[in-house]
Design a protein around this motif. Structure first.
Motif, PDB file in Angstrom:
ATOM      1  N   SER A   1      28.430  41.514  25.123  1.00 49.98           N
ATOM      2  CA  SER A   1      29.553  41.448  25.901  1.00 49.98           C
ATOM      3  C   SER A   1      29.664  40.135  26.725  1.00 49.98           C
ATOM      4  O   SER A   1      30.933  39.596  26.874  1.00 49.98           O
ATOM      5  N   LEU A   2      28.690  39.543  27.259  1.00 49.77           N
ATOM      6  CA  LEU A   2      28.839  38.427  28.315  1.00 49.77           C
ATOM      7  C   LEU A   2      29.294  37.298  27.373  1.00 49.77           C
ATOM      8  O   LEU A   2      29.966  36.521  28.025  1.00 49.77           O
ATOM      9  N   LYS A   3      28.725  37.185  26.230  1.00 50.06           N
ATOM     10  CA  LYS A   3      28.929  35.990  25.395  1.00 50.06           C
ATOM     11  C   LYS A   3      30.392  35.980  24.745  1.00 50.06           C
ATOM     12  O   LYS A   3      31.235  35.068  24.750  1.00 50.06           O
ATOM     13  N   GLU A   4      31.149  37.086  24.680  1.00 52.42           N
ATOM     14  CA  GLU A   4      32.404  37.476  24.097  1.00 52.42           C
ATOM     15  C   GLU A   4      33.709  37.374  25.226  1.00 52.42           C
ATOM     16  O   GLU A   4      34.605  37.359  24.902  1.00 52.42           O
ATOM     17  N   PHE A   5      32.978  37.773  26.384  1.00 53.84           N
ATOM     18  CA  PHE A   5      34.081  37.903  27.710  1.00 53.84           C
ATOM     19  C   PHE A   5      34.244  36.817  28.430  1.00 53.84           C
ATOM     20  O   PHE A   5      33.415  36.055  29.008  1.00 53.84           O
ATOM     21  N   THR A   6      35.548  36.084  28.299  1.00 56.00           N
ATOM     22  CA  THR A   6      35.902  35.356  29.177  1.00 56.00           C
ATOM     23  C   THR A   6      37.334  35.566  29.988  1.00 56.00           C
ATOM     24  O   THR A   6      38.136  36.530  29.410  1.00 56.00           O
ATOM     25  N   THR A   7      37.421  34.964  31.016  1.00 49.65           N
ATOM     26  CA  THR A   7      38.616  35.150  31.856  1.00 49.65           C
ATOM     27  C   THR A   7      39.226  34.043  31.974  1.00 49.65           C
ATOM     28  O   THR A   7      38.849  33.020  32.104  1.00 49.65           O
ATOM     29  N   LYS A   8      40.682  34.118  32.201  1.00 48.28           N
ATOM     30  CA  LYS A   8      41.409  32.910  32.448  1.00 48.28           C
ATOM     31  C   LYS A   8      42.431  33.097  33.859  1.00 48.28           C
ATOM     32  O   LYS A   8      43.133  34.276  33.717  1.00 48.28           O
ATOM     33  N   GLN A   9      42.335  32.524  34.652  1.00 45.78           N
ATOM     34  CA  GLN A   9      43.117  32.828  36.091  1.00 45.78           C
ATOM     35  C   GLN A   9      44.564  32.398  35.637  1.00 45.78           C
ATOM     36  O   GLN A   9      45.095  31.442  34.869  1.00 45.78           O
ATOM     37  N   SER A  10      45.756  33.385  35.975  1.00 43.29           N
ATOM     38  CA  SER A  10      46.924  33.338  35.611  1.00 43.29           C
ATOM     39  C   SER A  10      47.702  33.783  36.976  1.00 43.29           C
ATOM     40  O   SER A  10      47.339  34.564  37.584  1.00 43.29           O
ATOM     41  N   THR A  11      48.875  33.062  37.220  1.00 41.13           N
ATOM     42  CA  THR A  11      49.884  33.562  38.343  1.00 41.13           C
ATOM     43  C   THR A  11      51.052  33.706  37.683  1.00 41.13           C
ATOM     44  O   THR A  11      51.667  32.998  36.847  1.00 41.13           O
ATOM     45  N   PHE A  12      51.632  35.018  38.093  1.00 41.96           N
ATOM     46  CA  PHE A  12      53.059  35.285  37.553  1.00 41.96           C
ATOM     47  C   PHE A  12      53.796  36.102  38.528  1.00 41.96           C
ATOM     48  O   PHE A  12      53.098  36.476  39.474  1.00 41.96           O
ATOM     49  N   ARG A  13      54.852  36.043  38.572  1.00 42.81           N
ATOM     50  CA  ARG A  13      55.843  36.765  39.621  1.00 42.81           C
ATOM     51  C   ARG A  13      56.134  38.155  39.343  1.00 42.81           C
ATOM     52  O   ARG A  13      56.362  38.406  37.989  1.00 42.81           O
ATOM     53  N   ILE A  14      55.941  39.017  40.209  1.00 49.82           N
ATOM     54  CA  ILE A  14      56.263  40.304  39.967  1.00 49.82           C
ATOM     55  C   ILE A  14      57.465  40.748  41.042  1.00 49.82           C
ATOM     56  O   ILE A  14      57.150  40.564  42.400  1.00 49.82           O
ATOM     57  N   GLU A  15      58.166  41.754  40.802  1.00 49.00           N
ATOM     58  CA  GLU A  15      59.080  42.143  41.687  1.00 49.00           C
ATOM     59  C   GLU A  15      58.232  42.897  43.008  1.00 49.00           C
ATOM     60  O   GLU A  15      57.325  43.387  42.709  1.00 49.00           O
ATOM     61  N   SER A  16      58.908  42.594  44.182  1.00 50.49           N
ATOM     62  CA  SER A  16      57.935  42.842  45.187  1.00 50.49           C
ATOM     63  C   SER A  16      57.634  44.303  45.532  1.00 50.49           C
ATOM     64  O   SER A  16      56.631  44.861  45.959  1.00 50.49           O
ATOM     65  N   LYS A  17      58.871  45.432  45.336  1.00 51.82           N
ATOM     66  CA  LYS A  17      58.603  46.512  45.327  1.00 51.82           C
ATOM     67  C   LYS A  17      57.776  47.210  44.317  1.00 51.82           C
ATOM     68  O   LYS A  17      56.915  48.109  44.530  1.00 51.82           O
ATOM     69  N   LEU A  18      57.838  46.413  42.920  1.00 50.79           N
ATOM     70  CA  LEU A  18      57.005  47.295  42.074  1.00 50.79           C
ATOM     71  C   LEU A  18      55.471  46.414  42.460  1.00 50.79           C
ATOM     72  O   LEU A  18      54.395  47.341  42.217  1.00 50.79           O
ATOM     73  N   LEU A  19      55.286  45.221  42.825  1.00 54.66           N
ATOM     74  CA  LEU A  19      53.818  44.868  43.381  1.00 54.66           C
ATOM     75  C   LEU A  19      53.206  45.940  44.230  1.00 54.66           C
ATOM     76  O   LEU A  19      52.087  46.306  44.288  1.00 54.66           O
ATOM     77  N   ASP A  20      54.133  46.414  45.107  1.00 48.82           N
ATOM     78  CA  ASP A  20      53.763  47.491  46.160  1.00 48.82           C
ATOM     79  C   ASP A  20      53.173  48.532  45.549  1.00 48.82           C
ATOM     80  O   ASP A  20      52.185  49.133  46.060  1.00 48.82           O
ATOM     81  N   ARG A  21      54.160  48.907  44.575  1.00 49.87           N
ATOM     82  CA  ARG A  21      53.566  50.507  43.960  1.00 49.87           C
ATOM     83  C   ARG A  21      52.445  50.089  43.323  1.00 49.87           C
ATOM     84  O   ARG A  21      51.606  50.968  43.004  1.00 49.87           O
ATOM     85  N   VAL A  22      52.185  49.171  42.605  1.00 51.41           N
ATOM     86  CA  VAL A  22      50.911  48.548  41.693  1.00 51.41           C
ATOM     87  C   VAL A  22      49.954  48.645  42.717  1.00 51.41           C
ATOM     88  O   VAL A  22      48.834  49.351  42.411  1.00 51.41           O
ATOM     89  N   ALA A  23      49.947  47.800  43.885  1.00 51.88           N
ATOM     90  CA  ALA A  23      48.846  47.928  44.623  1.00 51.88           C
ATOM     91  C   ALA A  23      48.399  49.210  45.426  1.00 51.88           C
ATOM     92  O   ALA A  23      47.095  49.409  45.517  1.00 51.88           O
ATOM     93  N   LYS A  24      49.260  50.207  45.433  1.00 51.79           N
ATOM     94  CA  LYS A  24      49.014  51.610  45.893  1.00 51.79           C
ATOM     95  C   LYS A  24      48.361  52.292  44.917  1.00 51.79           C
ATOM     96  O   LYS A  24      47.186  52.849  45.277  1.00 51.79           O
TER      97      LYS A  24
END
Length: 138
Positions: A57-80
């Motif tokens: 799994s470690l050999k196959e697993f890679t991540t990439k940092q990405s930034t995107f905008r999310i509606e602030s009220k939705l982000l609050d709900r996701v954070a909860k």
């Protein structure tokens, strides 16, 4: 000025060696139903299977940092939700997207809602752009 610019352009940056992401194998088997010898053999077998799976799994697993905008009220709900479940937003997003890919019956309704949101955001962007131009030139 040119001397400083040249020094900045020619500057060598130090390289950082890659970190090892191996896992500690210090886990202990706490079951008490078998003899110590049986537990040790079973534990070693389980650990070797687990090690093979983790290494693969470690050999196959890679991540990439990405930034995107999310509606602030939705982000609050996701954070909860993430705080309640002990999850990161990225992991939740990955699971939601994988669910979307596997469930063809919900894909169309999700895409329709996404298109509506995209049109709404585009209308807001157009309004803000026009307002800025009017304030600047009008």
């Amino acid at each position: 000025m040119n001397d400083a610019l040249e020094r900045l352009k020619n500057r060598q940056r130090p390289s950082v060696p890659e970190r090892s992401i191996s896992l500690d194998s210090g886990s202990v088997d706490t079951s008490i139903s078998r003899s110590p010898e049986e537990k040790n053999i079973e534990f070693q077998t389980d650990r070797s299977k687990e090690s093979v799976l983790i290494n693969k799994s470690l050999k196959e697993f890679t991540t990439k940092q990405s930034t995107f905008r999310i509606e602030s009220k939705l982000l609050d709900r996701v954070a909860k939700i993430c705080a309640k479940e002990g999850l990161g937003r990225e992991v939740l997003f990955e699971a939601l997207f994988e669910f979307y890919e596997k469930n063809i019956d919900v894909q169309q309704s999700i895409l329709e809602q996404a298109k509506e949101k995209a049109e709404f955001r585009q209308a807001i962007a157009n309004y803000k752009r026009a307002k800025t131009m009017i304030d600047k030139f009008g």
